[in-house]
Design an enzyme around this catalytic site. Structure first.
Site, mmCIF file in Angstrom:
data_model
loop_
_atom_site.group_PDB
_atom_site.id
_atom_site.type_symbol
_atom_site.label_atom_id
_atom_site.label_comp_id
_atom_site.label_asym_id
_atom_site.label_seq_id
_atom_site.Cartn_x
_atom_site.Cartn_y
_atom_site.Cartn_z
ATOM 1 N N ASP A 48 38.128 27.527 34.560
ATOM 2 C CA ASP A 48 39.285 28.422 34.408
ATOM 3 C C ASP A 48 40.439 27.689 33.704
ATOM 4 O O ASP A 48 41.454 28.292 33.361
ATOM 5 C CB ASP A 48 39.721 29.028 35.746
ATOM 6 C CG ASP A 48 40.154 27.986 36.764
ATOM 7 O OD1 ASP A 48 40.123 26.774 36.457
ATOM 8 O OD2 ASP A 48 40.532 28.392 37.893
ATOM 9 N N SER A 49 40.268 26.384 33.428
ATOM 10 C CA SER A 49 41.219 25.654 32.574
ATOM 11 C C SER A 49 41.279 26.298 31.192
ATOM 12 O O SER A 49 42.219 26.065 30.427
ATOM 13 C CB SER A 49 40.810 24.179 32.445
ATOM 14 O OG SER A 49 39.450 24.072 32.083
ATOM 15 N N ASP A 87 32.961 29.042 36.317
ATOM 16 C CA ASP A 87 34.030 28.857 37.304
ATOM 17 C C ASP A 87 34.481 30.215 37.843
ATOM 18 O O ASP A 87 34.833 31.106 37.059
ATOM 19 C CB ASP A 87 35.219 28.183 36.596
ATOM 20 C CG ASP A 87 36.006 27.271 37.506
ATOM 21 O OD1 ASP A 87 35.621 27.122 38.680
ATOM 22 O OD2 ASP A 87 37.008 26.697 37.030
ATOM 23 N N LYS A 116 31.178 27.695 40.431
ATOM 24 C CA LYS A 116 32.023 26.727 41.150
ATOM 25 C C LYS A 116 33.171 27.510 41.778
ATOM 26 O O LYS A 116 33.664 28.474 41.184
ATOM 27 C CB LYS A 116 32.571 25.675 40.180
ATOM 28 C CG LYS A 116 33.607 24.737 40.825
ATOM 29 C CD LYS A 116 33.967 23.581 39.923
ATOM 30 C CE LYS A 116 35.069 23.879 38.932
ATOM 31 N NZ LYS A 116 36.342 24.357 39.512
ATOM 32 N N GLU A 118 36.916 26.942 44.231
ATOM 33 C CA GLU A 118 37.905 25.999 44.773
ATOM 34 C C GLU A 118 38.142 26.278 46.258
ATOM 35 O O GLU A 118 38.218 27.433 46.670
ATOM 36 C CB GLU A 118 39.232 26.148 44.015
ATOM 37 C CG GLU A 118 39.148 25.734 42.569
ATOM 38 C CD GLU A 118 40.505 25.762 41.859
ATOM 39 O OE1 GLU A 118 41.539 26.000 42.529
ATOM 40 O OE2 GLU A 118 40.517 25.559 40.636
ATOM 41 N N GLU A 185 39.197 16.558 42.918
ATOM 42 C CA GLU A 185 40.236 16.433 41.888
ATOM 43 C C GLU A 185 41.535 15.873 42.482
ATOM 44 O O GLU A 185 41.980 16.312 43.552
ATOM 45 C CB GLU A 185 40.515 17.818 41.271
ATOM 46 C CG GLU A 185 41.621 17.782 40.224
ATOM 47 C CD GLU A 185 41.700 19.037 39.356
ATOM 48 O OE1 GLU A 185 40.844 19.933 39.498
ATOM 49 O OE2 GLU A 185 42.635 19.102 38.535
HETATM 50 O O1 KIV Z 1 38.621 24.517 35.202
HETATM 51 C C1 KIV Z 1 38.389 23.310 35.073
HETATM 52 O O2 KIV Z 1 38.409 22.749 33.970
HETATM 53 C C2 KIV Z 1 38.089 22.541 36.282
HETATM 54 C C3 KIV Z 1 37.897 21.067 36.133
HETATM 55 C C4 KIV Z 1 39.197 20.413 35.902
HETATM 56 C C5 KIV Z 1 37.159 20.477 37.253
HETATM 57 O O3 KIV Z 1 38.016 23.087 37.330
#
Ligand code: KIV
Length: 287
Positions: A48-49, A87, A116, A118, A185
């Site tokens: 999600d970055s 994500d 993934k 959080e 992280e």
């Molecule tokens: O979204 C992302 O890029 C991440 C990484 C920083 C682990 O969750």
């Protein structure tokens, strides 16, 4: 020759058992997935970055499940050999387990082989539901950017012993629920080590020191395309922003001075065509 990675292969990659450290990088489109494949990375995260490094937002809260699915599909069209992780973005796993499974399925149908999410122990019901639906799950604890408002910003976590022990408990709960790997992280190195030692599944660190079972970085940070802010944990391996700016500025100069296109970049018309058009070369045919 690169090998196609699998979830069981990643799950068993524990350094203390002799495995090499896992290499994970984000990617958001087909060209970056091709580059990651050429570099033989183990895991590609469509993170999600995306919101911050590609779409220009200030935080990760702005992307939806459909945004992530769109980019997962683009990455997967490059047929990467790495495991592709989709994500789960903010609000895609916070309301109900039913929503969580449907959103997880959207990323799997887009081409990801796992998701993934959080958060620590409080996410166990969501992890359970995903795994019951045959969707492998990677956990993510520590500095979880989706909680930036609650944490008061992007701050290093578990700086006190009690919080460090809580983090170990969170990691164990996620492992117990069936997560095949856990991202850690933004924590002090000893906390990264402590969590790694407490688990049988691999940990993948970002700003968690050198003792985790693998490392993950954001693609644009690694290649130097993101050149504004450099968090302490980032090492830049390229100067992509400067390289690309230089290339575009040479192109601009060549266009403005009519040096581009040249003969090599031009479909030269056949004499026959020019004659039929009443032209000779690029000039009108002589009378
Ligand atoms: O979204 C992302 O890029 C991440 C990484 C920083 C682990 O969750």
């Amino acid at each position: 020759m690169t090998t196609t990675r699998t979830i069981p292969g990643i799950r068993s990659a524990k350094r203390r058992d002799g495995a090499e450290p896992l290499v994970m990088v984000t990617a958001y489109d087909a060209p970056s997935a091709r580059v990651a494949t050429e570099a033989d990375v183990d895991v590609i995260l469509v993170g999600d970055s995306l919101a911050m490094v590609v779409l220009g937002y200030d935080d990760t809260l702005q992307v939806s499940i459909d945004d992530i699915a769109y980019h997962v599909a683009a990455v997967c069209r490059a047929e990467p050999t790495a495991v592709v992780v989709g994500d789960l973005p903010w609000m895609s796993f916070h309301v109900s387990t039913t929503d969580t499974v449907h959103n997880g399925a959207t990323l799997i149908r887009a081409g990801a082989s796992c998701v993934k999410l959080e958060g620590g122990a409080k996410r166990v019901p969501m992890v359970d539901a995903l795994i019951s639906a045959e969707i492998p799950v990677m956990g993510h604890i520590g500095l979880t950017p989706q909680s930036a408002n609650v944490m008061g910003g992007f701050k290093v976590q578990a700086k006190e012993a009690e919080a460090a022990h809580r983090m170990v408990d969170d990691a164990r709960a996620l492992q117990e629920a069936g997560c095949f790997a856990i991202v850690i992280e933004g924590v002090p190195d000893t906390v990264g080590k402590m969590v790694t030692e407490a688990l049988d599944v691999p940990t993948i660190g970002i700003g968690a020191g050198g003792d985790t079972d693998g490392q993950v970085l954001v693609y644009h940070d690694v290649i130097g395309l993101e050149n504004r802010f450099k968090p302490k944990f980032v090492r830049r391996y390229g100067t992509a922003f400067e390289d690309q700016a230089r290339a575009l500025s040479c192109y601009a100069t060549d266009v403005r001075t009519a040096a581009f296109p040249g003969p090599d970049e031009t479909y030269k018309a056949a004499d026959q065509l020019n004659e039929a058009l009443g032209l000779y070369g690029s000039e009108p045919a002589p009378q």
